[in-house]
Scaffold this motif. Sequence first.
Motif, PDB file in Angstrom:
ATOM      1  N   GLY A   1       3.045   4.778 -12.615  1.00  0.00           N
ATOM      2  CA  GLY A   1       3.047   4.409 -14.026  1.00  0.00           C
ATOM      3  C   GLY A   1       4.328   4.850 -14.709  1.00  0.00           C
ATOM      4  N   ARG A   2       4.770   6.056 -14.410  1.00  0.00           N
ATOM      5  CA  ARG A   2       6.026   6.561 -14.985  1.00  0.00           C
ATOM      6  C   ARG A   2       7.203   5.713 -14.519  1.00  0.00           C
ATOM      7  N   PHE A   3       7.193   5.362 -13.239  1.00  0.00           N
ATOM      8  CA  PHE A   3       8.298   4.581 -12.685  1.00  0.00           C
ATOM      9  C   PHE A   3       8.472   3.267 -13.433  1.00  0.00           C
ATOM     10  N   TYR A   4       7.388   2.526 -13.631  1.00  0.00           N
ATOM     11  CA  TYR A   4       7.514   1.224 -14.298  1.00  0.00           C
ATOM     12  C   TYR A   4       7.774   1.378 -15.796  1.00  0.00           C
ATOM     13  N   THR A   5       7.312   2.456 -16.372  1.00  0.00           N
ATOM     14  CA  THR A   5       7.615   2.709 -17.780  1.00  0.00           C
ATOM     15  C   THR A   5       9.102   2.986 -17.971  1.00  0.00           C
TER      16      THR A   5
ATOM     17  N   ASN B   1       6.772  15.115  -3.210  1.00  0.00           N
ATOM     18  CA  ASN B   1       6.044  15.408  -4.436  1.00  0.00           C
ATOM     19  C   ASN B   1       6.931  15.326  -5.669  1.00  0.00           C
ATOM     20  N   GLU B   2       8.211  15.621  -5.512  1.00  0.00           N
ATOM     21  CA  GLU B   2       9.130  15.634  -6.644  1.00  0.00           C
ATOM     22  C   GLU B   2       9.428  14.199  -7.085  1.00  0.00           C
ATOM     23  N   TYR B   3       9.333  13.963  -8.393  1.00  0.00           N
ATOM     24  CA  TYR B   3       9.475  12.601  -8.909  1.00  0.00           C
ATOM     25  C   TYR B   3      10.831  12.000  -8.580  1.00  0.00           C
ATOM     26  N   GLU B   4      11.892  12.774  -8.645  1.00  0.00           N
ATOM     27  CA  GLU B   4      13.225  12.233  -8.397  1.00  0.00           C
ATOM     28  C   GLU B   4      13.330  11.633  -7.001  1.00  0.00           C
ATOM     29  N   GLN B   5      12.719  12.293  -6.011  1.00  0.00           N
ATOM     30  CA  GLN B   5      12.738  11.760  -4.643  1.00  0.00           C
ATOM     31  C   GLN B   5      11.828  10.536  -4.525  1.00  0.00           C
ATOM     32  N   ILE B   6      10.662  10.605  -5.166  1.00  0.00           N
ATOM     33  CA  ILE B   6       9.735   9.473  -5.128  1.00  0.00           C
ATOM     34  C   ILE B   6      10.368   8.247  -5.773  1.00  0.00           C
ATOM     35  N   GLU B   7      11.058   8.467  -6.887  1.00  0.00           N
ATOM     36  CA  GLU B   7      11.680   7.362  -7.613  1.00  0.00           C
ATOM     37  C   GLU B   7      12.653   6.586  -6.733  1.00  0.00           C
ATOM     38  N   LEU B   8      13.474   7.293  -5.972  1.00  0.00           N
ATOM     39  CA  LEU B   8      14.434   6.628  -5.090  1.00  0.00           C
ATOM     40  C   LEU B   8      13.727   5.789  -4.033  1.00  0.00           C
ATOM     41  N   GLU B   9      12.653   6.341  -3.465  1.00  0.00           N
ATOM     42  CA  GLU B   9      11.896   5.611  -2.443  1.00  0.00           C
ATOM     43  C   GLU B   9      11.188   4.395  -3.044  1.00  0.00           C
ATOM     44  N   LEU B  10      10.670   4.544  -4.255  1.00  0.00           N
ATOM     45  CA  LEU B  10      10.007   3.427  -4.913  1.00  0.00           C
ATOM     46  C   LEU B  10      10.982   2.283  -5.181  1.00  0.00           C
ATOM     47  N   LYS B  11      12.166   2.611  -5.655  1.00  0.00           N
ATOM     48  CA  LYS B  11      13.165   1.576  -5.920  1.00  0.00           C
ATOM     49  C   LYS B  11      13.448   0.765  -4.664  1.00  0.00           C
TER      50      LYS B  11
ATOM     51  N   VAL C   1       0.867  -1.184   0.000  1.00  0.00           N
ATOM     52  CA  VAL C   1       0.000   0.000   0.000  1.00  0.00           C
ATOM     53  C   VAL C   1       0.898   1.227   0.000  1.00  0.00           C
ATOM     54  N   LEU C   2       0.729   2.074  -0.993  1.00  0.00           N
ATOM     55  CA  LEU C   2       1.581   3.256  -1.136  1.00  0.00           C
ATOM     56  C   LEU C   2       0.796   4.548  -0.898  1.00  0.00           C
ATOM     57  N   ASN C   3       1.274   5.348   0.042  1.00  0.00           N
ATOM     58  CA  ASN C   3       0.787   6.701   0.263  1.00  0.00           C
ATOM     59  C   ASN C   3       1.877   7.651  -0.205  1.00  0.00           C
ATOM     60  N   VAL C   4       1.609   8.416  -1.242  1.00  0.00           N
ATOM     61  CA  VAL C   4       2.629   9.300  -1.813  1.00  0.00           C
ATOM     62  C   VAL C   4       2.103  10.726  -1.879  1.00  0.00           C
ATOM     63  N   ALA C   5       2.659  11.597  -1.058  1.00  0.00           N
ATOM     64  CA  ALA C   5       2.309  13.024  -1.085  1.00  0.00           C
ATOM     65  C   ALA C   5       3.084  13.728   0.011  1.00  0.00           C
ATOM     66  N   LYS C   6       3.442  14.939  -0.244  1.00  0.00           N
ATOM     67  CA  LYS C   6       4.048  15.748   0.795  1.00  0.00           C
ATOM     68  C   LYS C   6       2.991  16.124   1.821  1.00  0.00           C
ATOM     69  N   GLY C   7       3.347  16.089   3.097  1.00  0.00           N
ATOM     70  CA  GLY C   7       2.392  16.437   4.147  1.00  0.00           C
ATOM     71  C   GLY C   7       1.369  15.352   4.401  1.00  0.00           C
TER      72      GLY C   7
END
Length: 355
Positions: free
Chosen positions: A273-277, A241-251, A200-206
């Motif tokens: 979707g962007r991450f897996y693409t 919120n920034e994709y670069e930070q989210i990407e590292l956490e997703l990996k 379960v992923l919760n992704v958002a600042k704050g």
Amino acid sequence: MAEEQGKKHFGIKDIAKLAGVSIATVDRVLNNRKDVSDSTREKVLAIIKENNYQPNLFARSLSVKNNLNVAVLIPKTSFQTGYWQLCLDGINKGKEELEPFGIHTHIFLYDQEKRATFKKAAAEVLKQNFSAVVIAPIFEKETQEFVSDCHKRKMQTVYINSDIPSKSTLGYIGPDLYSTGRLAGNLTSYLVQPHAKILVLNVAKGLENYRYLETKIEGFQEYLGQVDPTIKIDIVDIPYNEYEQIELELKASIKRYNPDLIFFTNSRVAVLGRFYTEHPRMKKPKIIGFDFLGSNVDYLASGVVDFLICQRPDKQGYFALNYLYRYFLKRESFEGYKPMPIDILTKENYLFYEN
């Protein structure tokens, strides 16, 4: 023809005559006042229904035209998601339709990541003479304080998008959040096998302000716990919120949990979707996310996202204003909340759907 002519001019005087009561009593029934006996009220309402009586709403609007102003307090749209723009589109549609009836809507926007902007916008609302306020309650404590001040000023309040313990006078219009979680759990049960691993992923600042996500997750966990207790569920918060930070956490999270399915709890599933693409060598799990936004739909259409659960933000905003129209002009009374339909979109049916 004579019958149609009679019906056309059927009014309060005719209702009073047939019911054997005064015009004032009929008016009290129409305005849902309490100082009428149950038997008299039922008799008057039966006559109204039988004769298909409709109040003259344009005439009624003239009596409130100069003093019925409505405020809307919602987050402004952001570059991460167009969710709130859809809500604003619905509000603007309702605003345009209600102007002829003397209901004037004023929109106040705040940054959902900054409490100070909510407090500032709320203070501006309180400075003016509004009859009602439509509120999207992101900041719970601040919203409770604001609603308390509204009620002291006899301002009606209605929540949209999410509910909080401090109740509004006219309830809540939006999705049943617990049921959306259970629905996601139901979909999951068809997509995975026993002993499956769910992330379960919760992704958002704050994220501390997004209490409603917890309600979704509770429904999700309870449903799957009842259906198959062998399914393992892990929850990860990514407060960026920034994709670069989210990407590292997703990996890191995907490598650690190796999920068979990801339940993405808000409308930003396009980042997944962007991450897996961008990482085609990584095994893609099944993905369930939320909301009919262009970026999300692109990944649904390409098969990266498997399901979108839609909560109709545009209809929430529109119905909230319609709610107030019915309350102030049609004198209808409301209790509780109006749950929105929960729609499920797939690659096969999204082309036939619109907000």
